[in-house]
Design an enzyme around this catalytic site. Structure first.
Site, mmCIF file in Angstrom:
data_model
loop_
_atom_site.group_PDB
_atom_site.id
_atom_site.type_symbol
_atom_site.label_atom_id
_atom_site.label_comp_id
_atom_site.label_asym_id
_atom_site.label_seq_id
_atom_site.Cartn_x
_atom_site.Cartn_y
_atom_site.Cartn_z
ATOM 1 N N HIS A 1 -5.036 25.826 27.074
ATOM 2 C CA HIS A 1 -5.756 24.761 26.357
ATOM 3 C C HIS A 1 -6.001 25.179 24.910
ATOM 4 C CE1 HIS A 1 -9.559 23.354 24.629
ATOM 5 N NE2 HIS A 1 -9.345 22.207 25.228
ATOM 6 N N ASN A 2 -6.496 26.393 24.717
ATOM 7 C CA ASN A 2 -6.800 26.850 23.365
ATOM 8 C C ASN A 2 -5.530 27.033 22.533
ATOM 9 O OD1 ASN A 2 -9.377 26.950 24.425
ATOM 10 N ND2 ASN A 2 -9.896 28.878 23.429
ATOM 11 N N LYS B 1 -7.533 27.693 30.585
ATOM 12 C CA LYS B 1 -8.340 27.561 29.362
ATOM 13 C C LYS B 1 -7.622 28.216 28.176
ATOM 14 C CE LYS B 1 -12.056 26.811 26.807
ATOM 15 N NZ LYS B 1 -11.998 27.704 25.669
ATOM 16 N N GLU C 1 -4.581 23.734 21.423
ATOM 17 C CA GLU C 1 -5.543 23.390 20.361
ATOM 18 C C GLU C 1 -5.081 23.973 19.021
ATOM 19 O OE1 GLU C 1 -9.879 25.153 19.376
ATOM 20 O OE2 GLU C 1 -9.716 24.222 21.361
ATOM 21 N N SER D 1 -14.798 24.124 27.747
ATOM 22 C CA SER D 1 -14.341 23.662 26.437
ATOM 23 C C SER D 1 -15.126 22.446 25.977
ATOM 24 C CB SER D 1 -12.852 23.309 26.484
ATOM 25 O OG SER D 1 -12.431 22.829 25.223
#
Length: 484
Positions: free
Chosen positions: A188-189, A185, A192, A130
């Site tokens: 995480h996105n 991940k 986001e 990222s």
């Protein structure tokens, strides 16, 4: 060809090109290959000229240039292209070689691929990377998972190229087995998505309720970035609001209000549904992007559907303060939901996730990097078994401080007809989570009424189920009890 490359990378698009430049700048020799080989030549004659790169025009040539155990990283589009590339690679690899998928692959695919590669005597890593173009070049956040034995082979390189926090700790560490890296991940996105939607809702209220212009909003976000909201996304929002086009106009106001997405937010929501975790804020952020894509339909609806105009008569300075509080409190909820999802997944997939370590990996390089993440690391360092971030003393105190302004913001948005799906869903989650009693007793009675799904009683032990013949026309047979 002499095997002198420390690692090989396939896929010289934006992320791949910047990542290999990062590797080379840290002293590593990198072999590069691309499906369209002209990209290899263009790179070697351009940004890679005079540097320690080995260009290859065939897969055989590429693999032979890498020192054993070979480390081959793929940065290609997720899905079928990854499987196809693996099949092309396998005939050239040997026992102990490491295959690395650095794209945004869906974690169940990574679980499947890890098993498949290990059966062939090779090692596999699925890693989240990222930070976008700049992060890839200057230091991304890297979240590797897969074959545990592979970590020792890539650790020095990965930690060398990763972003570093203030004390020099790299934003990269081993996450867990098989699909754990890509799962983290994915979350995480999803976070986001939530962060971006929250910021957009605050911008919407500042613009349409407070009547602030772009310069004023630029100053507001810039000031917020000096305090506890300090983050990459707040910083770039301030920059965007201050940007002027060739005519001197705020460029952001000329951008069409339809948002795109690549799927990781949707995957996060799907997995939350599968595991029964209320990931409401992130789900609303995904749906907000979907709703934005109905531009023509929305324009038509705006002509037909209306609400009585209610002029805003509040104090604009108080509005700015309330919005800051609402944004911070909602951000806490977003991360609380994201970490709750990771805890549920760790239990389901038998991963041993280090939640404080994950927060540390997100402190630098990645899109959601912020000072806020240091507080999350502190929370899990203090209590590794923490059930929910809202129960941590620091975050509890911050939500308590922010609560009045948060409620005023959501109420004002509803009164004035301004959609704030993520801010309002965050507040609804907070109120639901802190409620000792919810109306699910009536819901369970409804289910038993029409489907004989049974219910538990408050005056009997948990795990004891009952069925009522509500109409007098039913029998005594009940449905089996289960949760999806």
């Amino acid at each position: 060809m002499n095997a002198i490359a420390d690692i090989g990378l396939i896929g010289l698009a934006v992320m791949g090109e910047n990542l290999v430049l990062n590797m080379e700048s840290k002293g590593f020799t990198v072999a590069v290959f691309n499906r369209s080989v002209e990209k290899v030549d263009k790179f070697l004659q351009g940004r890679g000229k005079g540097k320690k790169f080995i260009g290859a025009h065939t897969m055989d040539e590429f693999v032979k240039s890498i020192k054993r155990p070979r480390k081959v990283m793929m940065l290609v589009k997720a899905g079928q292209p990854v499987d196809e590339l693996i099949e092309q690679l396998l005939p050239y690899l040997e026992q102990g070689d490491v295959v690395i998928d650095g794209g945004n692959s869906y974690f169940p695919d990574t679980i499947r691929r890890t098993n498949y590669i290990e059966e062939k005597g090779l090692l596999y890593i699925g890693t989240g990377v990222s930070g976008g173009e700049e992060g890839a070049l200057r230091g991304p956040s890297i979240m590797p998972g897969g074959s545990v034995k592979a970590w020792e082979h890539v650790k020095p390189l990965f930690q060398a190229i990763a972003a570093k926090v203030d004390d020099g700790t790299p934003c990269c560490d081993w996450v867990g087995e098989n699909g754990a890296g890509h799962f983290v991940k994915m979350v995480h996105n999803g976070i986001e998505y939530g962060d971006m939607q929250l910021i957009c809702e605050v911008y919407h209220l500042l613009r349409d309720l407070g009547r602030f212009n772009s310069d004023e909003m630029h100053r507001i976000f810039s000031s917020w970035n000096q305090g506890e909201l300090n983050s990459y996304l707040i910083e770039i929002t301030a920059d965007i609001l201050g940007y002027r086009d060739a005519n001197g106009d705020a460029l952001v106001e000329k951008i069409l209000d339809t948002a795109g997405q690549k799927g990781t937010g949707k995957w996060t929501g799907i997995e939350a549904l599968e595991l029964g975790v209320p990931l409401t804020l992130i789900a609303e952020a995904v749906f907000a992007r979907s709703l934005s894509s109905f531009k023509d339909e929305r324009v038509n609806a705006a002509k037909i559907l209306d609400i009585p105009p209610v002029p805003f008569q509040g104090d604009t300075n108080a509005l700015v303060s309330d919005l800051r509080n609402a944004l911070y409190a909602s951000k806490i909820v977003s991360y609380a939901q994201g970490f709750a999802l990771m805890k549920a997944a760790a239990k389901e997939y038998k991963w041993n996730l280090n939640y404080g370590g994950i927060a540390l990996m997100w402190r630098g390089g990645c899109i959601i990097r912020s000072v806020f993440l240091g507080k999350i690391k502190d929370a899990f360092d203090s209590d590794s078994g923490l059930q929910n971030l809202l129960l941590d003393p620091y975050f509890k105190s911050k939500v308590t401080e922010a609560q009045e302004g948060w409620r005023r913001v959501v109420a004002a948005a509803a009164i004035h007809g301004i959609p704030v799906p993520s801010l309002s869903s965050a507040l609804a989650y907070f109120d639901g989570y802190r409620s000792a009693r919810l109306p699910a007793n009536l819901l369970q009675a409804q289910r038993d009424y029409f489907g004989a799904h049974t219910y538990e009683r408050i005056d009997r032990p948990r795990g004891e189920f009952f069925h009522t013949n509500w109409t007098g026309r039913g029998g005594s047979t009940a449905s089996s009890t289960y949760n999806v």
